[in-house]
Design a protein around this motif. Structure first.
Motif, PDB file in Angstrom:
ATOM      1  N   UNK A  61       0.858  -1.127   0.019  1.00 22.91           N
ATOM      2  CA  UNK A  61       0.205  -0.138   0.026  1.00 22.91           C
ATOM      3  C   UNK A  61       0.810   1.369  -0.104  1.00 22.91           C
ATOM      4  N   UNK A  62       0.519   2.361  -0.897  1.00 29.11           N
ATOM      5  CA  UNK A  62       1.399   3.372  -1.049  1.00 29.11           C
ATOM      6  C   UNK A  62       0.461   4.596  -0.723  1.00 29.11           C
ATOM      7  N   UNK A  63       0.279   4.912   0.432  1.00 25.20           N
ATOM      8  CA  UNK A  63      -0.623   6.177   1.027  1.00 25.20           C
ATOM      9  C   UNK A  63      -0.215   7.422   0.351  1.00 25.20           C
ATOM     10  N   UNK A  64       0.983   7.653  -0.165  1.00 28.85           N
ATOM     11  CA  UNK A  64       1.222   9.061  -0.687  1.00 28.85           C
ATOM     12  C   UNK A  64       1.402   9.019  -2.373  1.00 28.85           C
ATOM     13  N   UNK A  65       0.695   8.115  -2.992  1.00 29.49           N
ATOM     14  CA  UNK A  65       0.773   8.072  -4.181  1.00 29.49           C
ATOM     15  C   UNK A  65       0.291   9.252  -4.899  1.00 29.49           C
ATOM     16  N   UNK A  66       0.626   9.657  -6.019  1.00 29.53           N
ATOM     17  CA  UNK A  66       0.074  10.754  -6.778  1.00 29.53           C
ATOM     18  C   UNK A  66      -0.174  10.485  -8.256  1.00 29.53           C
ATOM     19  N   UNK A  67      -1.461  10.271  -8.328  1.00 29.89           N
ATOM     20  CA  UNK A  67      -2.014   9.811  -9.643  1.00 29.89           C
ATOM     21  C   UNK A  67      -1.607  10.880 -10.871  1.00 29.89           C
ATOM     22  N   UNK A  68      -0.974  10.501 -11.932  1.00 24.38           N
ATOM     23  CA  UNK A  68      -0.318  11.288 -12.878  1.00 24.38           C
ATOM     24  C   UNK A  68      -1.137  12.286 -13.562  1.00 24.38           C
ATOM     25  N   UNK A  69      -2.340  11.576 -13.827  1.00 24.42           N
ATOM     26  CA  UNK A  69      -3.476  12.485 -14.838  1.00 24.42           C
ATOM     27  C   UNK A  69      -3.971  13.551 -13.902  1.00 24.42           C
ATOM     28  N   UNK A  70      -3.413  14.567 -13.889  1.00 26.70           N
ATOM     29  CA  UNK A  70      -3.955  15.664 -13.090  1.00 26.70           C
ATOM     30  C   UNK A  70      -3.216  15.844 -11.656  1.00 26.70           C
ATOM     31  N   UNK A  71      -2.476  15.076 -11.397  1.00 24.27           N
ATOM     32  CA  UNK A  71      -1.400  15.117 -10.234  1.00 24.27           C
ATOM     33  C   UNK A  71      -2.493  14.995  -9.105  1.00 24.27           C
ATOM     34  N   UNK A  72      -3.242  14.055  -8.958  1.00 24.70           N
ATOM     35  CA  UNK A  72      -4.106  13.828  -7.835  1.00 24.70           C
ATOM     36  C   UNK A  72      -3.611  12.893  -6.595  1.00 24.70           C
ATOM     37  N   UNK A  73      -3.790  13.557  -5.552  1.00 23.73           N
ATOM     38  CA  UNK A  73      -3.334  12.594  -4.429  1.00 23.73           C
ATOM     39  C   UNK A  73      -4.089  11.439  -4.217  1.00 23.73           C
ATOM     40  N   UNK A  74      -3.512  10.346  -3.844  1.00 25.82           N
ATOM     41  CA  UNK A  74      -4.346   9.130  -3.860  1.00 25.82           C
ATOM     42  C   UNK A  74      -3.552   8.174  -3.185  1.00 25.82           C
ATOM     43  N   UNK A  75      -4.465   6.996  -2.806  1.00 29.08           N
ATOM     44  CA  UNK A  75      -3.921   5.936  -2.068  1.00 29.08           C
ATOM     45  C   UNK A  75      -3.711   4.491  -3.276  1.00 29.08           C
ATOM     46  N   UNK A  76      -2.473   3.875  -3.160  1.00 31.73           N
ATOM     47  CA  UNK A  76      -2.515   2.784  -4.470  1.00 31.73           C
ATOM     48  C   UNK A  76      -2.059   1.608  -3.769  1.00 31.73           C
ATOM     49  N   UNK A  77      -3.092   0.801  -3.833  1.00 33.31           N
ATOM     50  CA  UNK A  77      -2.962  -0.800  -3.270  1.00 33.31           C
ATOM     51  C   UNK A  77      -2.622  -1.749  -4.292  1.00 33.31           C
ATOM     52  N   UNK A  78      -1.656  -2.441  -4.178  1.00 33.67           N
ATOM     53  CA  UNK A  78      -1.221  -3.535  -5.274  1.00 33.67           C
ATOM     54  C   UNK A  78      -1.260  -4.864  -4.531  1.00 33.67           C
ATOM     55  N   UNK A  79      -2.180  -5.723  -5.061  1.00 36.34           N
ATOM     56  CA  UNK A  79      -2.036  -7.214  -4.642  1.00 36.34           C
ATOM     57  C   UNK A  79      -1.484  -7.951  -5.833  1.00 36.34           C
ATOM     58  N   UNK A  80      -0.450  -8.812  -5.340  1.00 38.78           N
ATOM     59  CA  UNK A  80       0.438  -9.675  -6.374  1.00 38.78           C
ATOM     60  C   UNK A  80       0.313 -10.898  -5.933  1.00 38.78           C
ATOM     61  N   UNK A  81       0.007 -11.616  -6.961  1.00 37.26           N
ATOM     62  CA  UNK A  81      -0.272 -13.150  -7.117  1.00 37.26           C
ATOM     63  C   UNK A  81       0.745 -13.589  -8.143  1.00 37.26           C
ATOM     64  N   UNK A  82       1.149 -15.124  -7.536  1.00 38.22           N
ATOM     65  CA  UNK A  82       2.249 -15.872  -8.368  1.00 38.22           C
ATOM     66  C   UNK A  82       1.534 -16.500  -9.683  1.00 38.22           C
ATOM     67  N   UNK A  83       1.769 -16.373 -10.745  1.00 30.58           N
ATOM     68  CA  UNK A  83       1.421 -17.146 -11.915  1.00 30.58           C
ATOM     69  C   UNK A  83       1.714 -18.423 -11.920  1.00 30.58           C
ATOM     70  N   UNK A  84       0.705 -19.154 -12.275  1.00 33.88           N
ATOM     71  CA  UNK A  84       0.984 -20.788 -12.266  1.00 33.88           C
ATOM     72  C   UNK A  84       1.879 -21.153 -13.557  1.00 33.88           C
ATOM     73  N   UNK A  85       2.906 -21.834 -13.224  1.00 35.16           N
ATOM     74  CA  UNK A  85       3.897 -22.009 -14.149  1.00 35.16           C
ATOM     75  C   UNK A  85       4.213 -23.621 -14.470  1.00 35.16           C
ATOM     76  N   UNK A  86       4.862 -23.681 -15.314  1.00 35.38           N
ATOM     77  CA  UNK A  86       5.534 -25.184 -15.810  1.00 35.38           C
ATOM     78  C   UNK A  86       6.878 -24.949 -16.179  1.00 35.38           C
ATOM     79  N   UNK A  87       7.638 -25.403 -15.585  1.00 25.59           N
ATOM     80  CA  UNK A  87       9.258 -25.253 -15.626  1.00 25.59           C
ATOM     81  C   UNK A  87      10.221 -24.725 -14.878  1.00 25.59           C
ATOM     82  N   UNK A  88      11.133 -23.982 -15.122  1.00 23.61           N
ATOM     83  CA  UNK A  88      12.211 -23.519 -14.364  1.00 23.61           C
ATOM     84  C   UNK A  88      11.425 -22.099 -13.752  1.00 23.61           C
ATOM     85  N   UNK A  89      10.869 -22.191 -12.826  1.00 24.02           N
ATOM     86  CA  UNK A  89      10.139 -21.037 -12.298  1.00 24.02           C
ATOM     87  C   UNK A  89      11.075 -20.056 -11.679  1.00 24.02           C
ATOM     88  N   UNK A  90      12.166 -20.551 -11.125  1.00 24.79           N
ATOM     89  CA  UNK A  90      13.261 -19.638 -10.356  1.00 24.79           C
ATOM     90  C   UNK A  90      14.570 -19.307 -11.290  1.00 24.79           C
TER      91      UNK A  90
END
Length: 528
Positions: free
Chosen positions: A138-167
């Motif tokens: 979570x970024x509580x100090x994010x600035x949205x670039x279109x109009x320089x709007x003060x905002x909060x940005x939440x990023x939820x990251x998920x691992x992609x299901x893979x077959x092979x050498x994932x690392x």
């Protein structure tokens, strides 16, 4: 009563485990013959017979047009799966997957307004991810670039299901997008996986991924309203200058006036990976998005502003789509064993999705004759018949995902006197009903070896007890799943996930020196 209890238990097991049953003991006879065991009605005996098992070379090619990739029916709606990535290992060699799609306008002869200028263009891919594994920032100090709007940005990251050498290289792959220069025909045209349409060598856009997909939510600080949101996806930025010249600057010209002109003006996109080793992953083409953000003059009350407008192109099911697969078998172990010997069989069996090898299996004449004698002379009826196949622990001992019960298809094929082949479900599919489980997965705990039983009871009974000709019949096994229709039934023997199945495995074939050789295991019994 016992039979009913067994049926209820089977139904509950399917509901709880989703049909993937893993056993650590010997299987019981299937439902076609199990009634002979009830109340001591018969004495049973288990016997193993040799089989002729061999590799079927599909020339690393399979049909991969829109029909095969986009028309799998599930829960009443059209679903879609395609593959991207590259994977190179010693047994099968290198396999690399790219994807082509046409692009269409949302509507024709569009009006982009006055002095329109492209801000950005993004191609959005929705990979198949693991939803129960999530990292949130979570970024509580994010600035949205279109109009320089003060905002909060939440990023939820998920691992992609893979077959092979994932690392490998930290799980990094470089996705790149090129503009197609060759006309890709229509959505109903047949395309095979070795078709590589011509492209402009200048890269239209690229992005390095680290094996994850992110869902983003951006909200205003002032009132909490949404500024941006996305599901778990990969967003590849594309060239603004190309879209400025080929789209915005063509306003009012013939190229944008109808679909026929447009798909010859902007012929499509190729999505590929730069690397030749790493992993394969699946994504859903029907969820792809191609979005162009632009600004134009807007006059209100004598004031001119330049608000941002979002334009979404059509890149989904109405377009021509196809997959392109590349292979490099040089030096791979498959070359030492996969000969396609239909007379005595191959020592090792290599099964691979996306156009790789299939497995063929035939009954041996001498074994069938022995079973016929038992039936005719000793009145020994076949209660159960399974083809048992083991993964090769000497050739396929690795951390890659091993196939489960639901990861195989089996069909029967028959060749007539002219050499023409016909394909159909096995008679066990058509005889045993909705509760029939064609493949069961087991694990030998002593050495962690996996093996699989394919039920062929009815097929064998027809040959042994009814005299059905088997000389030109064989079974074909693939690492894939049968597609189901809106009612949950299998759609047909020719509807499967073979075109985008990323699994592979090496099995023990007709190797007389190996205790795990493929065998036909038959339980037969005589009435007391």
């Amino acid at each position: 009563m016992i039979y009913n209890i067994r049926k209820i238990f089977t139904i509950l097991s399917l509901m709880i485990l989703g049909g993937v049953l893993v056993y650590n003991c010997e299987p019981e006879p299937d439902s076609l013959g199990e009634q002979l065991f009830l109340d001591g009605a018969a004495e049973g005996k288990d016997v193993s017979y040799d089989l002729i098992a061999y590799n079927i070379d599909n020339n690393d090619t399979i049909r991969t047009d829109a029909f095969k990739l986009l028309n799998l029916i599930s829960s009443g709606s059209t679903s879609s799966i395609a593959v991207l990535g590259a994977f190179n290992e010693n047994q099968f060699g290198m396999q690399k997957a790219s994807y082509f799609t046409q692009v269409r306008l949302a509507s024709y002869n569009p009006d982009f307004g006055t002095n329109a200028v492209v801000d950005s263009v993004v191609l959005v891919l929705k990979p198949v991810v693991t939803l129960d594994s999530i990292t949130t920032t979570t970024n509580e100090s994010y600035v949205y670039p279109d109009g320089n709007v003060d905002a909060k940005k939440i990023v939820n990251t998920y691992p992609i299901k893979k077959f092979g050498k994932a690392k490998l290289n930290g799980g990094k792959l470089t996705l790149q997008v090129n503009e197609v220069t060759e006309f890709m025909n229509g959505v109903n045209d047949i395309v095979y996986s070795d078709k590589n349409f011509g492209i402009d060598p200048n890269v239209l856009g690229s992005k390095e991924i680290s094996g994850n997909a992110s869902a983003v939510t951006i909200t205003k600080d002032s009132d909490g309203s949404s500024l941006f949101s996305s599901n778990a996806d990969i967003r590849i930025p594309l060239s603004t200058s190309v879209f400025q010249s080929k789209i915005i600057n063509k306003k009012g010209q013939p190229e944008l006036n109808d679909v026929s002109n447009f798909i010859r003006h902007f012929r499509g996109l190729k999505i590929s990976v730069v690397e030749s080793d790493g992993y394969l992953f699946q994504f859903t083409p029907n969820d792809m998005e191609l979005i162009m953000y632009y600004k134009n003059d807007k006059v209100e009350n004598g004031n001119t502003t330049r608000p941002q407008t979002k334009y979404e192109f059509a890149v989904k099911a109405s377009n021509m789509h196809s997959a392109y697969y590349e292979y490099n078998r040089d030096g791979a172990r498959i070359n030492n064993y996969a000969f396609g010997n239909t007379t005595s069989g191959d020592l090792k069996l290599y099964a691979q999705g996306m156009g790789g090898n299939s497995i063929g299996i035939k009954f041996k004449k001498e074994e069938i004759e022995e079973l016929k004698k038992l039936y005719q002379n000793d009145k020994a009826a076949i209660i159960s018949a399974k083809i048992r196949i083991y993964t090769d622990k000497s050739e396929w001992d690795n951390p890659y995902t091993k196939p489960g019960s639901n990861d195989f298809t089996i069909v029967q094929r028959d060749r007539d006197s002219s050499g023409k082949e016909t394909t159909a479900f096995t008679t066990d599919y058509t005889s045993l009903g909705a509760l029939f489980i064609p493949v069961r997965f087991y694990n030998r705990s002593s050495d962690n070896t996996n093996y699989y039983d394919f039920t062929v009871t009815k097929s064998l009974k027809d040959i042994v007890e009814s005299g059905v000709d088997y000389t030109n019949k064989y079974f074909k096994i693939d690492l894939a799943q049968f597609a189901v229709n809106s009612s949950g039934s299998i759609a047909g023997y020719n509807y499967s996930t073979r075109a985008f199945s990323i699994g592979r495995a090496v099995f023990v074939g007709s190797d007389p020196s190996n205790e795990d050789k493929i065998q036909l295991r038959v339980t037969f019994g005589t009435k007391k």
